[in-house]
Design a protein around this motif. Structure first.
Motif, PDB file in Angstrom:
ATOM      1  N   LYS A   1       0.834  -1.283  -0.004  1.00 32.50           N
ATOM      2  CA  LYS A   1      -0.161  -0.078   0.040  1.00 32.50           C
ATOM      3  C   LYS A   1       0.841   1.296   0.006  1.00 32.50           C
ATOM      4  O   LYS A   1       1.717   1.445   0.794  1.00 32.50           O
ATOM      5  CB  LYS A   1      -0.899   0.005   1.354  1.00 32.50           C
ATOM      6  CG  LYS A   1      -1.782   1.176   1.504  1.00 32.50           C
ATOM      7  CD  LYS A   1      -2.858   0.849   0.405  1.00 32.50           C
ATOM      8  CE  LYS A   1      -3.998   2.216   0.708  1.00 32.50           C
ATOM      9  NZ  LYS A   1      -4.841   2.519  -0.403  1.00 32.50           N
ATOM     10  N   LEU A   2       0.563   2.103  -0.866  1.00 39.31           N
ATOM     11  CA  LEU A   2       1.676   3.333  -1.092  1.00 39.31           C
ATOM     12  C   LEU A   2       1.084   4.257  -0.089  1.00 39.31           C
ATOM     13  O   LEU A   2      -0.119   4.610   0.058  1.00 39.31           O
ATOM     14  CB  LEU A   2       1.616   3.807  -2.662  1.00 39.31           C
ATOM     15  CG  LEU A   2       1.875   3.041  -3.460  1.00 39.31           C
ATOM     16  CD1 LEU A   2       1.602   3.624  -5.081  1.00 39.31           C
ATOM     17  CD2 LEU A   2       3.500   2.577  -3.450  1.00 39.31           C
TER      18      LEU A   2
ATOM     19  N   THR B   1       1.652   9.830  -4.834  1.00 43.92           N
ATOM     20  CA  THR B   1       2.502   9.018  -5.619  1.00 43.92           C
ATOM     21  C   THR B   1       1.763   7.627  -6.296  1.00 43.92           C
ATOM     22  O   THR B   1       2.307   7.346  -7.217  1.00 43.92           O
ATOM     23  CB  THR B   1       3.638   8.502  -4.453  1.00 43.92           C
ATOM     24  OG1 THR B   1       2.643   7.756  -3.791  1.00 43.92           O
ATOM     25  CG2 THR B   1       4.423   9.440  -4.107  1.00 43.92           C
ATOM     26  N   SER B   2       0.545   7.790  -5.945  1.00 46.12           N
ATOM     27  CA  SER B   2      -0.121   6.522  -6.754  1.00 46.12           C
ATOM     28  C   SER B   2      -0.323   6.753  -7.983  1.00 46.12           C
ATOM     29  O   SER B   2      -0.781   6.007  -8.737  1.00 46.12           O
ATOM     30  CB  SER B   2      -1.382   6.056  -5.895  1.00 46.12           C
ATOM     31  OG  SER B   2      -2.411   7.283  -5.983  1.00 46.12           O
TER      32      SER B   2
ATOM     33  N   LEU C   1       3.221   5.355  -9.390  1.00 47.18           N
ATOM     34  CA  LEU C   1       3.713   4.227  -9.055  1.00 47.18           C
ATOM     35  C   LEU C   1       2.864   2.975  -8.831  1.00 47.18           C
ATOM     36  O   LEU C   1       3.193   1.821  -8.857  1.00 47.18           O
ATOM     37  CB  LEU C   1       4.368   4.562  -7.611  1.00 47.18           C
ATOM     38  CG  LEU C   1       5.716   5.555  -7.654  1.00 47.18           C
ATOM     39  CD1 LEU C   1       6.181   5.861  -6.378  1.00 47.18           C
ATOM     40  CD2 LEU C   1       6.769   5.132  -8.621  1.00 47.18           C
ATOM     41  N   ALA C   2       1.480   3.319  -8.612  1.00 46.23           N
ATOM     42  CA  ALA C   2       0.656   2.324  -8.413  1.00 46.23           C
ATOM     43  C   ALA C   2       0.143   1.392  -9.586  1.00 46.23           C
ATOM     44  O   ALA C   2       0.366   1.966 -10.722  1.00 46.23           O
ATOM     45  CB  ALA C   2      -0.926   2.864  -7.872  1.00 46.23           C
ATOM     46  N   ASP C   3      -0.024   0.128  -9.451  1.00 44.24           N
ATOM     47  CA  ASP C   3      -0.597  -0.847 -10.418  1.00 44.24           C
ATOM     48  C   ASP C   3      -2.052  -0.310 -10.625  1.00 44.24           C
ATOM     49  O   ASP C   3      -2.744   0.249  -9.872  1.00 44.24           O
ATOM     50  CB  ASP C   3      -0.430  -2.270  -9.986  1.00 44.24           C
ATOM     51  CG  ASP C   3       1.086  -2.532  -9.860  1.00 44.24           C
ATOM     52  OD1 ASP C   3       1.899  -2.024 -10.499  1.00 44.24           O
ATOM     53  OD2 ASP C   3       1.019  -3.600  -8.902  1.00 44.24           O
ATOM     54  N   GLU C   4      -2.619  -0.772 -11.720  1.00 40.66           N
ATOM     55  CA  GLU C   4      -3.936  -0.593 -12.009  1.00 40.66           C
ATOM     56  C   GLU C   4      -4.809  -1.414 -11.293  1.00 40.66           C
ATOM     57  O   GLU C   4      -4.502  -2.498 -10.921  1.00 40.66           O
ATOM     58  CB  GLU C   4      -4.213  -0.949 -13.626  1.00 40.66           C
ATOM     59  CG  GLU C   4      -3.633  -0.174 -14.548  1.00 40.66           C
ATOM     60  CD  GLU C   4      -4.031   1.494 -14.467  1.00 40.66           C
ATOM     61  OE1 GLU C   4      -5.267   1.498 -14.225  1.00 40.66           O
ATOM     62  OE2 GLU C   4      -3.439   2.223 -14.999  1.00 40.66           O
TER      63      GLU C   4
ATOM     64  N   GLU D   1      -6.732   2.545  -5.833  1.00 42.11           N
ATOM     65  CA  GLU D   1      -6.387   1.835  -4.773  1.00 42.11           C
ATOM     66  C   GLU D   1      -5.028   2.141  -4.403  1.00 42.11           C
ATOM     67  O   GLU D   1      -4.832   1.723  -3.029  1.00 42.11           O
ATOM     68  CB  GLU D   1      -6.624   0.359  -5.228  1.00 42.11           C
ATOM     69  CG  GLU D   1      -8.039  -0.164  -5.423  1.00 42.11           C
ATOM     70  CD  GLU D   1      -8.036  -1.367  -6.134  1.00 42.11           C
ATOM     71  OE1 GLU D   1      -7.062  -2.294  -5.591  1.00 42.11           O
ATOM     72  OE2 GLU D   1      -9.265  -1.803  -6.348  1.00 42.11           O
ATOM     73  N   GLY D   2      -4.114   2.486  -4.985  1.00 39.80           N
ATOM     74  CA  GLY D   2      -2.768   2.922  -4.417  1.00 39.80           C
ATOM     75  C   GLY D   2      -2.036   1.925  -4.092  1.00 39.80           C
ATOM     76  O   GLY D   2      -1.489   1.855  -2.857  1.00 39.80           O
TER      77      GLY D   2
END
Length: 161
Positions: free
Chosen positions: A121-122, A127-128, A131-134, A138-139
């Motif tokens: 969890k970011l 930043t999400s 840097l976050a995945d799809e 949801e971050g």
């Protein structure tokens, strides 16, 4: 005096323009540090889990590796390493035969391959978006680590030619 009076709010305006960019830059650096720490932890854990599987996988000399016994020991180690977050870490254990000993036909060489997936969890705002995945809202960034280790087997005395 008139010149100073006109510049009165300039510093505040410049601060308001620069501060969000500066804070976002700081958050990215901190988030990368968090992800780097989690990646190092996951890589080391996958290596240690593969090592555990390699050492406890065989019950009898020249026997086949027991994936169930490996999984039980690795799940126990996962709980010790990750604590409360252990359930979030996905563990996959695979056995691969890499060859047969030419002198002792019953003795097959096997490797244990441990793959860990850890959804991180970011924690820092903004930043999400990068840097976050799809799905990004949801971050969460999933980190993967894989380690391979040969299964330790002893030769049985009846394996001789």
């Amino acid at each position: 005096m008139k010149f100073l009076h006109r510049r009165r709010g300039q510093v505040t305006v410049e601060l308001m323009l620069i501060l969000p960019v500066f804070m976002l830059l700081i958050f990215f650096v901190l988030e990368y540090g968090n992800l780097a720490y989690r990646t190092i932890l996951l890589n080391h854990a996958s290596y240690e889990f593969a090592r555990i599987g390699a050492l406890v996988g065989v019950d009898k000399p020249s026997g086949n590796a027991n994936r169930t016994a490996m999984m039980q020991k690795i799940i126990h180690a996962r709980t010790k390493v990750f604590g409360q977050e252990a359930e979030r870490v996905n563990v996959q254990v695979k056995l691969e035969t890499t060859g047969v000993d030419p002198m002792y036909k019953r003795h097959r060489h096997q490797d244990v391959v441990v793959t860990l997936t850890y959804p991180v969890k970011l924690v820092f705002p903004g930043t999400s978006f990068i840097l976050a995945d799809e799905p990004r809202r949801e971050g969460i960034r999933k980190i993967h680590a894989t380690a391979r280790m040969p299964v330790e087997k002893a030769y049985a005395s009846s394996d001789t030619k």
